[in-house]
Write a protein that holds these residues in place. Structure first.
Motif, short mmCIF file in Angstrom:
data_model
loop_
_atom_site.label_atom_id
_atom_site.label_comp_id
_atom_site.label_asym_id
_atom_site.label_seq_id
_atom_site.Cartn_x
_atom_site.Cartn_y
_atom_site.Cartn_z
N GLN A 147 15.03 13.83 14.56
CA GLN A 147 13.80 14.15 14.01
C GLN A 147 12.66 13.34 14.32
OE1 GLN A 147 14.68 14.41 9.75
NE2 GLN A 147 16.74 14.81 9.85
N GLY A 148 12.76 12.66 15.57
CA GLY A 148 11.90 11.76 16.20
C GLY A 148 10.30 12.26 16.12
N VAL A 149 10.27 13.51 16.66
CA VAL A 149 9.04 14.22 16.98
C VAL A 149 8.52 14.35 15.59
CG1 VAL A 149 7.99 16.08 17.81
CG2 VAL A 149 9.90 15.10 19.04
N ARG A 150 9.31 14.98 14.51
CA ARG A 150 8.48 15.18 13.35
C ARG A 150 8.09 13.93 12.54
NH1 ARG A 150 12.27 18.11 8.85
NH2 ARG A 150 12.92 15.90 8.84
N TYR A 203 11.46 3.56 20.80
CA TYR A 203 10.81 4.57 20.45
C TYR A 203 9.12 4.25 20.12
CZ TYR A 203 9.37 8.24 16.74
OH TYR A 203 8.63 9.14 15.94
N PHE A 204 8.76 3.38 19.72
CA PHE A 204 7.50 2.85 19.34
C PHE A 204 6.90 2.71 20.94
CE2 PHE A 204 8.54 2.30 15.05
CZ PHE A 204 7.43 2.84 14.35
N ALA A 205 7.38 2.04 21.72
CA ALA A 205 6.96 1.60 22.85
C ALA A 205 6.55 3.16 23.59
CB ALA A 205 7.88 0.93 23.73
N ASP A 206 7.39 3.71 23.55
CA ASP A 206 7.29 5.28 24.24
C ASP A 206 5.97 5.97 23.78
OD1 ASP A 206 8.01 7.39 26.05
OD2 ASP A 206 8.29 8.34 24.34
N LEU A 259 0.82 -1.36 0.05
CA LEU A 259 0.02 -0.25 -0.03
C LEU A 259 0.79 1.34 -0.05
CD1 LEU A 259 -2.81 -1.20 2.56
CD2 LEU A 259 -2.83 -1.27 0.07
N HIS A 260 1.91 1.43 0.87
CA HIS A 260 2.89 2.35 0.96
C HIS A 260 4.15 2.11 1.52
CE1 HIS A 260 3.42 6.78 1.42
NE2 HIS A 260 4.05 6.41 2.51
N THR A 261 5.18 2.87 0.88
CA THR A 261 6.31 2.47 1.42
C THR A 261 7.29 3.84 1.66
OG1 THR A 261 7.58 2.92 -0.71
CG2 THR A 261 7.03 0.33 -0.03
N ASP A 262 8.11 4.25 2.50
CA ASP A 262 8.74 5.50 3.03
C ASP A 262 10.01 5.06 3.86
OD1 ASP A 262 9.01 8.06 3.62
OD2 ASP A 262 6.78 8.39 3.63
N VAL A 263 10.33 6.05 3.95
CA VAL A 263 11.76 6.19 4.89
C VAL A 263 11.58 7.34 6.10
CG1 VAL A 263 14.42 6.39 4.95
CG2 VAL A 263 13.14 5.41 2.94
N VAL A 264 11.94 6.84 7.19
CA VAL A 264 11.71 7.84 8.65
C VAL A 264 13.11 7.94 9.24
CG1 VAL A 264 9.14 7.76 8.77
CG2 VAL A 264 10.70 6.11 9.78
N TYR A 265 13.59 8.88 9.66
CA TYR A 265 14.81 9.03 10.45
C TYR A 265 14.45 9.19 11.84
CZ TYR A 265 16.67 9.60 5.91
OH TYR A 265 16.85 9.36 4.28
N LEU A 266 14.39 8.23 12.62
CA LEU A 266 14.14 8.41 14.08
C LEU A 266 15.05 8.49 14.93
CD1 LEU A 266 11.52 5.21 13.96
CD2 LEU A 266 10.76 7.49 13.41
#
Length: 972
Positions: free
Chosen positions: A559-562, A593-596, A548-555
């Motif tokens: 830049q974790g909040v954004r 990060y996800f648990a928080d 459905l979707h692919t992406d890249v995030v910089y955690l």
């Protein structure tokens, strides 16, 4: 029985002059002697049975058999006149006070018996005497012989009996496709391509501890190219209900024996061509059962070898002196062999040394001598010892040396040493960090030397003191220089082989657990491939595995909040509440990060959970040709995120895309035979895919090629047929595919499924289409020629195709449905289960099977197929991934705390459990007992494996070394 000599239970006596000269200088035996009568040849192999007795036994057998034909002819005539009269049968004595009933010879001896392929059951406890001649038919029984005449009259056909074999079980062969039990081919021994002096069935049984009759059946099944999944499911009565792991072990052992036989005959042909083959050497080669024994016997004769000391002594003409010392020492004069100008014969010392070398060679290659020393070692304490090598202690990597700290001063009995310890010692030795040796106590040497001098090789005549000294020196030389090194090689080889096999089997069990992990269906998933500098790759897949979707995030770069806003938007947009995180680099930080965010309810109103999954092999698959073909427009870095998500949605379909050894199934996988590892893991994949089954009309080519009996080309042909002709309607249509012959169809048909609702809908639409075409044709619109019907018009769906029942048993299944009053359209419904229970409770499983003329195993499989609900998946009985919402740190653990976790890996020394602290804890193998395992796991005999959820108690926490010791409480 009085005429037969008593069996000698003591050690063998010294060989006679005839035996010894035959051992050294005999010529090759004639082919006529090899084709002699079977019982005579068998008796001749026993060293304790003299040849005279052999002749007497043969004469006695003929004598007892002589009146048999006469009495039998009289009996048949009497039966024709008066049936009520009893006639006595002649009895021939056999071993152990058993009676052998000789079968009366029929008058019409020229006619062929009606049935020669069936063999009556013979009690296992009974020893059957070999009795082969023109009339091989004889009846053996523990009970008293029946003398009733009607038994003789009602006999309509002769039965061929199998002698010198274990009693055969009822088997099911291709000759009876409905599953009706037929007996084994009586009297026919298994013929191997390369014949040896040992029986391959007995040798295989001794190695694997499997009954001989099962081994015989398995050899035949493997020769007929049957696959392990097919044998394990549809030939249970032939294999005594063995599991797939046991079948693989037998298959590997069989391949090893055949390898030894093949290399032996290759060596025989080579030596024969070079003119080095003698009858004694031929006998020694044909007696070899392992590659170590073969190397021991053949190494002196290999090309380029300098020859042994014994060979050089024989070339000097000292062989008669060695023989004379054992047989006629009174006339021996060693001084007569002195040749001052010849090296090796210059003085008496050199002559004695040459004689000693010849005698030592004789002793070291004698079968009885080697058997005695091996048996002696089994009764004594033999240890394996490892120490730190002197070279590595001076110049070596301290980090590598510390890894083997446990084995710097290590000693253990070879009977008690663990498999992982053997592999660790071998690895340390290969890295030249450890020095390894086998310790055999001096008591073994002393007892062996005494036995050789006083029993086995005791001279026939009085020995002078100097000759007795020479004999003792020869025995000690044989032990120290030849026998002791051989024993050490055998022990090391056996320990390594057993350790490799056990480790490979452990890897196979781990892989099976991973492949059979219960799929998580019906929900969208977000896969996360963690990373630092290059970011975390995201992929969201639908409940049907569509991207459905692919992406890249910089955690992890400030830049974790954004990035949290982007993740929340994606989860809400695709209604995705499950996050799957790969366990690679930055896994711990990404999990935190996800648990928080989950604890803060950041993703509300979604109740988001996450799980950790192994990403082993995902990066390798992402750059493979298969991945490029499946996801051509996707960046390789993003393909790994898709693979991680799909590993939770359908683990089996995703993991089969990766080479098994890259999945990460256990430790020490690089220390074992890679050929054995690959064969075992590929077999496990085939087993799992076959037992789960595939829907032929929607499965991928990659999944299809792992079905039993199929390969890459056949799977490709099936896909091409499906694309050209539309979906398959039933299993019979598989026969229309190119390359799928009767044998391939037999192997794969039972593991292929059909969605009946889809098939019925397709056939209904096709029927309407054909009806419209028929009306148009009748009106003359399409011309005068009639169009050919498509295959689906002539094929009808079969409800049994959605079950695990094999097409060869469809006839029995339909008769069983008639017996219970059921209908094929009711398969999988509750009414079907009730009807089955009524009949089984009334007649019992065995009674019903007998009534249907089939086996209990086949009937049970039919019942399972009829009563299992539609779409049944065996993986539902296995554990699902462990979903979490919070995280615990290593520092938060306390001794005595009770936690739940998921098994991450199983090893020979324990099980590693992920308890959610970033470091797996170890449950030592001593803490895993049968009482703590669930009954379901006991029945499957899988033990603890990857993916299982367990409840554990913390026993110890070593924070500096990052080690956690756990105790198993129970399996959840």
């Amino acid at each position: 029985m009085s005429s037969l000599p008593r069996r000698v239970k003591s050690v063998p006596k010294a060989p006679t002059s005839e035996e010894l000269s035959s051992f050294l200088n005999s010529t090759s035996e004639s082919e006529e002697e090899e084709e002699e009568w079977e019982p005579k040849r068998k008796i001749a192999r026993r060293p304790h049975l003299p040849k005279k007795t052999e002749v007497k036994t043969e004469a006695k057998t003929k004598k007892a058999a002589a009146p048999q034909s006469t009495v039998a002819r009289k009996m048949v005539k009497k039966v024709a006149i008066k049936e009520e009269r009893d006639v006595s049968f002649p009895i021939a004595p056999v071993e152990d006070n058993k009676m052998q009933l000789l079968k009366p010879k029929e008058e019409n001896a020229g006619t062929k018996p009606k049935s020669l392929n069936r063999m009556p059951e013979v009690p296992k406890k009974m020893e059957i005497n070999s009795f082969r001649g023109k009339n091989q038919n004889s009846l053996v029984s523990d009970e008293k012989p029946s003398t009733s005449v009607p038994v003789v009259k009602q006999e309509k056909c002769e039965e061929e009996f199998a002698f010198d074999e274990q009693p055969s079980k009822k088997i099911k062969l291709d000759a009876c496709p409905e599953g009706k039990p037929v007996k084994n081919l009586g009297g026919k021994k298994i013929k191997e391509e390369f014949e040896m002096n040992w029986d391959i069935v007995q040798a295989l049984s001794e190695i694997t501890n499997v009954e001989p009759w099962v081994c015989a059946n398995l050899i035949r099944l493997f020769q007929e190219e049957n696959t392990i999944p097919f044998i394990a499911r549809y030939r249970k009565e032939l294999i005594n209900n063995l599991e797939a792991d046991a079948l693989r072990e037998v298959q590997h052992a069989l391949e090893e024996l055949r390898t030894v036989a093949k290399k032996t005959h290759t060596m025989i042909q080579k030596l024969k061509k070079e003119g080095k083959l003698s009858s004694c050497l031929l006998k020694g080669l044909l007696n070899c059962r392992t590659l170590e024994e073969l190397d021991h016997v053949s190494s002196p004769y290999k090309t380029g070898s300098k020859g042994t000391k014994a060979q050089r002594a024989k070339q000097l003409g000292l062989e008669p002196a060695a023989l004379s010392l054992l047989q006629n020492p009174v006339e021996l004069n060693l001084f007569s062999y002195i040749r001052p100008n010849t090296k090796g014969l210059a003085n008496i010392q050199e002559v004695e040394a040459g004689v000693q070398h010849i005698l030592a060679d004789i002793f070291a290659k004698d079968k009885d001598t080697l058997d005695f020393i091996r048996k002696l070692c089994q009764q004594r304490y033999i240890s394996i010892q490892s120490t730190l090598a002197k070279v590595s202690s001076k110049s070596g990597n301290e980090k590598d040396i510390d890894k083997f700290q446990l084995y710097h001063e290590f000693s253990c009995n070879i009977k008690n040493i663990q498999h992982h310890q053997i592999l660790a010692i071998n690895r340390g030795e290969n890295l030249k960090i450890l020095t390894v040796k086998v310790n055999i106590p001096d008591g073994v040497k002393n007892e062996f030397c005494w036995w050789c001098v006083n029993e086995r090789w005791r001279p026939k005549q009085f020995l002078k003191p100097e000759f007795m000294r020479l004999l003792r020196s020869s025995v000690e030389d044989a032990y120290k220089r030849l026998i002791y090194p051989l024993l050490c090689r055998e022990f090391r080889s056996k320990l390594t082989s057993d350790a490799e096999k056990e480790s490979v089997m452990m890897f196979g069990r781990n892989l099976r657990q991973l492949l059979l992990t219960s799929p998580v269906r019906g929900r969208a998933l977000m896969g996360v491939d963690p990373g630092y500098k290059h970011g975390c790759k995201l992929a969201i897949i639908s409940p049907t595995s569509q991207i459905l979707h692919t992406d890249v995030v910089y955690l992890h770069s400030g830049q974790g909040v954004r990035e949290a806003e982007k993740i929340k938007r994606l989860l809400l947009q695709y209604n995705c509440s499950t996050v799957v995180i790969g366990n690679g680099t930055a896994c711990r930080e990404t999990e935190a990060y996800f648990a928080d965010l989950i604890m803060k309810k950041y993703f509300a109103p979604l109740d988001v959970v996450y799980c950790i999954v192994s990403e082993a092999g995902a990066s390798i698959y992402s750059v493979s040709p298969e991945a490029s073909k499946e996801m051509p427009d996707l960046d390789p870095n993003l393909r790994s995120a898709v693979s991680i998500a799909r590993r939770v949605q359908d683990p089996l379909a995703e993991l089969v895309k990766i080479e098994p050894k890259h999945i990460g199934v256990g430790m020490y996988q690089h220390d074992v035979s890679q050929t054995l590892l690959k064969a075992t893991l590929d077999s496990v994949v085939e087993e799992c895919v076959s037992f789960v089954g595939v829907d032929i009309n929607i499965c991928s080519e990659i999944l299809l090629r792992h079905i039993a009996g199929l390969n890459t080309n056949r799977a490709k042909n099936i896909i091409e047929w499906r694309e050209k002709n539309g979906p398959f309607i039933n299993r019979e249509q598989l026969k229309e595919v190119k390359g799928l012959g009767p044998k391939t169809f037999q192997q794969c048909a039972g593991f292929i499924r059909f969605n009946q609702e889809y098939i019925k809908t397709f056939c209904s639409n096709k029927k309407n289409e054909l009806g419209s075409r028929a009306l148009l044709t009748k009106a003359g619109t399409l011309g005068k020629k009639k169009s050919k019907l498509t295959p689906c018009a002539s094929q009808q769906p079969n409800p049994l195709d959605q079950t695990c029942i094999h097409p060869e048993s469809y006839n029995i299944a339909m008769r069983f449905l008639s017996l219970i009053g059921g209908n094929a359209n009711d398969i999988g419904k509750s009414d079907m289960q009730q009807k089955v229970n009524v009949v089984i409770q009334k007649e019992g499983l065995e009674g019903t099977a007998k009534r249907l003329n089939t086996t209990v195993h086949t009937l049970q499989l039919i019942i399972d197929g009829l009563t299992q609900p539609e779409g049944y998946d065996i993986r539902t009985d296995f554990d699902k991934p462990d979903f979490k919402r919070s995280i615990v740190c290593l520092e938060d653990l306390s001794i005595g705390a009770v936690l739940t976790g998921k098994v991450e890996n199983a090893t020979p020394f324990g099980v590693f459990v992920d308890i959610g602290v970033g470091k797996a804890g170890l449950i030592p193998v001593r803490s895993i007992t049968e009482a703590k395992l669930s009954k379901v796991k006991k029945r499957r005999s899988l033990g603890l494996g990857p993916g299982e959820r367990v409840e554990v108690k913390v026993l110890n926490v070593d924070i500096p070394r990052l080690r956690i010791t756990l105790d198993l409480i129970r399996v959840l």
